[in-house]
Design a protein around this motif. Structure first.
Motif: not given
Length: 383
Positions: A218-220, A74-77, A226-229, A231-232
């Motif tokens: 990419w946009e969060p 989900f997050l990658a797509i 704040s975690h994983e730059r 990403f999640r």
């Protein structure tokens, strides 16, 4: 109970379990905290990130930890869709993708994206010519798993990645079934993103990761994370990450040995089915280099897969009717649809998958048991 469902999940490696407990008790600090205890956890986290990146042949700056393959997909797509510079809302995906991908595609379709699903050919692979003909000027993303979780066929990621590059299409691939079973070092840098999961490689459940090409901006999906730059969201599970890293080191070190052993087990199992071979249809690639040996997807004509699974279970063998994320639903597995099976044929599908603890004698015994079950079924049908 003799276990033949390693494609669904694997037991936690003993050393990985020991590492989990050690990190959870001695490096318990939040890796985002600024004090020394948090710093120790953060240092361990980054060591794991670097080691996993080295094992995969990728830039560690593109590696992010998630709760597993489903969240990772989900997050990658979403990251790729936020990063594309090309105009368009057309997405191509494999018809046999994991259920988590189809859930995402349903959501995207509701948001106005056009989705094209590609079937599998008789070898369980995507037809390259059909893929090329499906591409439009508006095509921005291709989603295609590396290894199918139900029949074990291996897509030629390098050739598909070139098609995507030539057409300025981003490429996401689900590597959940391939990481630890295939050397992905050469292929991983070719895709825009990929996902992997700890519990498929003898690591803990609830941990996995995503690689996103660091050159993409990419946009969060979750603003303010704040975690994983960004990403999640959510505090990172450093003990599980450390345990997964140990499991990854061990399985990759044994990769050549495992590949040879699974080839032998596969041949032995198929040979035991010779007494009923006229009833058995195995779905596999004609080219062995395109087939993961430890996953065997098949059907037995006239016998429903769920009944066969229950009979095997009654005799002490744990097999599957397909992906664990699909089991329990009334609809047939996506791979059956992708292969063009009828509804009745799809219901006959079962999956056998081997792991590091699988013994040759158990494989032969399972094959013989399936033959006996079929003969008993036929005898009962005559009466």
């Amino acid at each position: 109970m003799k276990y033949f469902d390693y494609a669904a999940t694997t037991p936690l490696d003993t050393e990985a379990a020991e590492v989990y407990v050690k990190v959870a008790t001695e490096y318990f600090g939040n890796s985002s905290s600024l004090h020394d205890i948090g710093g120790q956890s953060a240092a361990l986290l980054e060591n794991c990130r670097e080691e996993l990146a080295n094992l995969m042949g990728i830039d560690k700056n593109g590696l992010f930890f998630t709760s597993g393959g489903t969240e990772g997909n989900f997050l990658a797509i979403e990251a790729l869709l936020s990063s594309t510079k090309k105009e368009g809302k057309h997405i191509i995906a494999g018809m046999a993708e994991h259920s988590s991908i189809h859930g995402i595609l349903t959501r995207l379709k509701e948001k106005g994206y056009e989705i094209t699903l590609l079937p599998l050919n008789e070898n369980g692979l995507i037809d390259h010519e059909q893929l090329v003909h499906t591409i439009k000027r508006e095509t921005i993303l291709l989603i295609l798993q590396h290894v199918n979780s139900e029949i074990g066929t291996i897509q030629p990621i390098d050739k598909i990645a070139k098609i995507c590059k030539d057409n300025e299409i981003l490429f996401h691939s689900d590597f959940v079934q391939s990481f630890g079973k295939i050397d992905i070092k050469r292929l991983a840098p070719l895709v825009s993103s990929f996902t992997f999961s700890g519990h498929k490689i003898y690591g803990p459940k609830g941990i996995g990761g995503v690689y996103v090409d660091p050159q993409l901006k990419w946009e969060p999906f979750f603003p303010g994370s704040s975690h994983e730059r960004g990403f999640r969201p959510g505090t990172l599970n450093v003990p599980a990450i450390a345990a997964m890293t140990v499991a990854a080191q061990k399985i990759i070190a044994k990769l050549p040995e495992d590949l040879n052993r699974y080839e032998l087990l596969r041949k032995a199992f198929i040979k035991t089915l010779e007494p009923i071979e006229e009833k058995v249809k195995i779905y596999q690639a004609a080219d062995t280099s395109r087939q993961l040996a430890n996953i065997i997807g098949l059907r037995i004509s006239g016998i429903q897969g769920q009944w066969m699974m229950l009979e095997c279970n009654r005799h002490g063998f744990a097999i599957s009717t397909g992906s664990a994320c699909q089991v329990g639903r009334q609809s047939p597995a996506k791979v059956a649809q992708a292969l063009g099976l009828t509804s009745d044929e799809a219901k006959e599908f079962i999956r056998i998958s081997f792991g590091q603890s699988t013994r040759l004698e158990d494989v032969v015994e399972l094959g013989e048991r399936i033959v006996n079950i079929v003969h008993a079924f036929e005898a009962a049908a005559v009466i």
